[in-house]
Write an enzyme that holds these catalytic residues in place. Sequence first.
Site, mmCIF file in Angstrom:
data_model
loop_
_atom_site.group_PDB
_atom_site.id
_atom_site.type_symbol
_atom_site.label_atom_id
_atom_site.label_comp_id
_atom_site.label_asym_id
_atom_site.label_seq_id
_atom_site.Cartn_x
_atom_site.Cartn_y
_atom_site.Cartn_z
ATOM 1 C CE LYS A 48 -4.487 -1.545 1.219
ATOM 2 N NZ LYS A 48 -5.411 -1.540 2.081
ATOM 3 C CE LYS A 78 -6.783 -6.190 -1.192
ATOM 4 N NZ LYS A 78 -7.496 -6.083 -0.038
ATOM 5 C CE LYS A 88 -13.937 -1.853 1.085
ATOM 6 N NZ LYS A 88 -12.863 -1.635 2.093
HETATM 7 N N1 AQP Z 1 -10.059 -9.282 -3.272
HETATM 8 C C1 AQP Z 1 -10.147 -9.578 -1.619
HETATM 9 N N2 AQP Z 1 -10.395 -11.068 -1.992
HETATM 10 C C2 AQP Z 1 -10.880 -11.454 -1.107
HETATM 11 N N3 AQP Z 1 -11.411 -10.935 -0.218
HETATM 12 C C3 AQP Z 1 -10.980 -9.674 0.417
HETATM 13 N N4 AQP Z 1 -10.950 -8.304 1.302
HETATM 14 C C4 AQP Z 1 -10.904 -7.599 0.597
HETATM 15 N N5 AQP Z 1 -10.697 -7.760 -0.790
HETATM 16 C C5 AQP Z 1 -10.655 -8.989 -1.520
HETATM 17 C C6 AQP Z 1 -11.137 -9.079 2.231
HETATM 18 O O1 AQP Z 1 -12.809 -8.149 2.707
HETATM 19 C C7 AQP Z 1 -12.304 -8.190 4.147
HETATM 20 C C8 AQP Z 1 -12.887 -6.458 4.100
HETATM 21 O O2 AQP Z 1 -11.280 -5.743 3.693
HETATM 22 P P1 AQP Z 1 -10.630 -4.633 4.113
HETATM 23 O O3 AQP Z 1 -11.896 -3.419 3.406
HETATM 24 O O4 AQP Z 1 -11.260 -4.145 5.075
HETATM 25 O O5 AQP Z 1 -10.044 -3.976 3.603
HETATM 26 P P2 AQP Z 1 -9.272 -4.296 2.110
HETATM 27 O O6 AQP Z 1 -8.443 -5.676 2.198
HETATM 28 O O7 AQP Z 1 -8.003 -3.732 2.353
HETATM 29 O O8 AQP Z 1 -10.184 -4.360 1.293
HETATM 30 P P3 AQP Z 1 -9.446 -3.628 -0.076
HETATM 31 O O9 AQP Z 1 -11.046 -3.597 -0.884
HETATM 32 O O10 AQP Z 1 -8.575 -3.980 -0.610
HETATM 33 O O11 AQP Z 1 -9.692 -2.210 -0.069
HETATM 34 P P4 AQP Z 1 -8.989 -1.039 0.005
HETATM 35 O O12 AQP Z 1 -9.215 -0.761 -0.992
HETATM 36 O O13 AQP Z 1 -9.637 0.311 0.617
HETATM 37 O O14 AQP Z 1 -7.863 -1.038 0.815
HETATM 38 C C9 AQP Z 1 -11.353 -8.153 4.248
HETATM 39 O O15 AQP Z 1 -11.483 -9.689 5.228
HETATM 40 C C10 AQP Z 1 -10.567 -8.452 3.454
HETATM 41 O O16 AQP Z 1 -9.759 -9.403 3.802
#
Ligand code: AQP
Length: 333
Positions: A114, A198, A201
């Site tokens: 990140k 991955k 969001k």
């Molecule tokens: N691509 C993914 N595949 C499987 N699981 C996923 N999770 C996130 N992306 C995937 C799981 O969703 C839960 C919530 O995630 P989060 O919003 O707390 O943070 P993150 O993992 O950083 O998700 P994003 O979508 O990638 O958000 P941003 O872009 O804001 O960093 C977690 O249990 C995560 O494992």
Amino acid sequence: MGKKIFSGVQPTGNLHLGNFLGAIKNFVKLNNDDNNECIFCVVDLHSITIPQNPKELKKNIHNTVATFLACGIDPKKSIIFNQSQVSAHSEASWILSCVARIGWLNRMTQFKEKAGKDKEKASIGLYSYPILMAADILLYDTTHVPVGNDQKQHLELCRDIAQKFNNDFNMKDFFKEPEPLIQKEFSRIMSLKDGLKKMSKSEPSDQSRINLNDNESQIVTKIKKAKTDPLPLPSTIKELEKRPEAKNLLGIFSSLSGQTLEKSVNEFSGKNFSKFKENLSQLLVDKIVPISSEIKKLLNDKNFLEDVLLNGCGKADAIASKKLKKIHEIVGF
Ligand code: AQP
């Protein structure tokens, strides 16, 4: 014995298929088992580790709660709240940051991903994020944490912090060491534009993900445009290893339909992508559009969403502040 469940989702945008298949689908299953005590948190403190527009953040908090409810989490059974409203999280995080070691944090791969190339300019919050996550979990004597595969390392760190605190203060079992609940298959859903990245969001391109509030035509268009390769679909799982986009799309199909990857591979073996994509689109529309419609309905009633949060905050605060008081006594405050 029932499980004590805690998990969080960042209000950083529209929740997507990766969040759903990697985490929320599991939240709903755990919520539906009356033996479990579940807490699902909108982790707004985590979200500001990367700059957020304040007006958007407020909207995203409501959107996240609406998505939890639309997917089937019942606020009468599970506690739903936002992290910033229970101050014990920030307070415990400070104490635990004096227990965690810099060397441990230096190993966290998510920070490296990140922060990108210019780590010096990343926020300190982004670096210490896993300590706040440990506080979130440990304050509730959590036994199990349902997360996507990407959070496994942070959970291992949480266990290390719990162990060190218990040892340093000679308080055996004061903090419970939580177990991750990670789906064996399809625990990491990849971007529709790059099978090696991955689904996320905060990825700028909306075409890279299926949002849980997408409508039918958005879903169909995104799947039509999803990256593929020129070959027909393979006849064995082994062949998928070198074909990340095919693997991802077949994984999504399998996970949503509840069938094994092997069965999906057999079903579409030798077919071209356009035929498979029609089936995948239809399945996604069947599963996601009802969620999407419910999210839109719930977002029209902000007072109800605020009530859900307020009620959840009261319950969460009662548990967390009691644990924090004990932490203060142990530390000597
Ligand atoms: N691509 C993914 N595949 C499987 N699981 C996923 N999770 C996130 N992306 C995937 C799981 O969703 C839960 C919530 O995630 P989060 O919003 O707390 O943070 P993150 O993992 O950083 O998700 P994003 O979508 O990638 O958000 P941003 O872009 O804001 O960093 C977690 O249990 C995560 O494992």
